[in-house]
Design an enzyme around this catalytic site. Sequence first.
Site, PDB file in Angstrom:
ATOM      1  N   SER A  74       0.805  -1.219   0.000  1.00 20.58           N
ATOM      2  CA  SER A  74       0.000   0.000   0.000  1.00 20.58           C
ATOM      3  C   SER A  74       0.842   1.275   0.000  1.00 20.58           C
ATOM      4  O   SER A  74       0.325   2.355  -0.251  1.00 20.58           O
ATOM      5  CB  SER A  74      -0.951   0.029   1.205  1.00 20.58           C
ATOM      6  OG  SER A  74      -0.261   0.328   2.387  1.00 20.58           O
ATOM      7  N   LYS A 133       1.341   4.396   7.266  1.00 16.98           N
ATOM      8  CA  LYS A 133       0.564   5.212   6.332  1.00 16.98           C
ATOM      9  C   LYS A 133       0.983   6.677   6.432  1.00 16.98           C
ATOM     10  O   LYS A 133       1.646   7.092   7.401  1.00 16.98           O
ATOM     11  CB  LYS A 133      -0.935   5.123   6.669  1.00 16.98           C
ATOM     12  CG  LYS A 133      -1.556   3.767   6.411  1.00 16.98           C
ATOM     13  CD  LYS A 133      -1.644   3.434   4.942  1.00 16.98           C
ATOM     14  CE  LYS A 133      -2.350   2.105   4.692  1.00 16.98           C
ATOM     15  NZ  LYS A 133      -1.557   0.964   5.175  1.00 16.98           N
TER      16      LYS A 133
END
Length: 232
Positions: free
Chosen positions: A153, A191
């Site tokens: 991701s 993230k």
Amino acid sequence: MLTRKQLDLLEFIHKRVQRDGVPPSFDEMKVALDLRSKSGIHRLITALEERGFIRRLAHRARAIEIVKLPDSLGGTASAGFSPRVIEGDRPAGHRPANADSVEHFAIELPMMGRIAAGVPIEAISDVSTHVAVPASMLSGQAQHYALEVKGDSMIEAGINDGDIVIIRETEAADNGDIVVALVEDHEATLKRFFRKGNAIALEAANPVYETRVFPEDKVKVQGRLVGLIRTY
């Protein structure tokens, strides 16, 4: 001679790599320079490469290396600047007796297991092993630890599955920082961090993954990315 836009882009890339250890995406460059399309960024990147200020590395996502800077940005060559990315074998964990006076000795950091660059996995708390990293990758006197990345991701931030990320312990983060976030006290994920009012957005660097938004009391920052090690 660089145009104003070329100079602005070079400065933005330089500052972002110094801060995060990885260059910004084309989308981030487009926003920073207030351009309407990524084609304009592509032309600026090509011009900077042709003039010898940057080098694009083949077969790697978002891989841009600054070769030199103009006088207005410090005038340093690549010897004075290098992204905090180590490739190849992991450095040997040997610290010499005069380590405090040596810039590039290796320091062993606790390897805290795996961190999800995808769907969050269980929180990481146990030290599984240690990994040696160059002291120049670390930030001052702060505590650091290492994590192995699982998932894709964050691939557009130059972070691949299997990379070892080096994390500086901190509970604070600025918008755009790549952080280790503890979600609802039991899930840990890597993230980009964005604060939006009373909410926290955790944004992937891969369009396949949606941005996840939580109330601010459900997210705890446990560290900020300062570098990574890639092995082959």
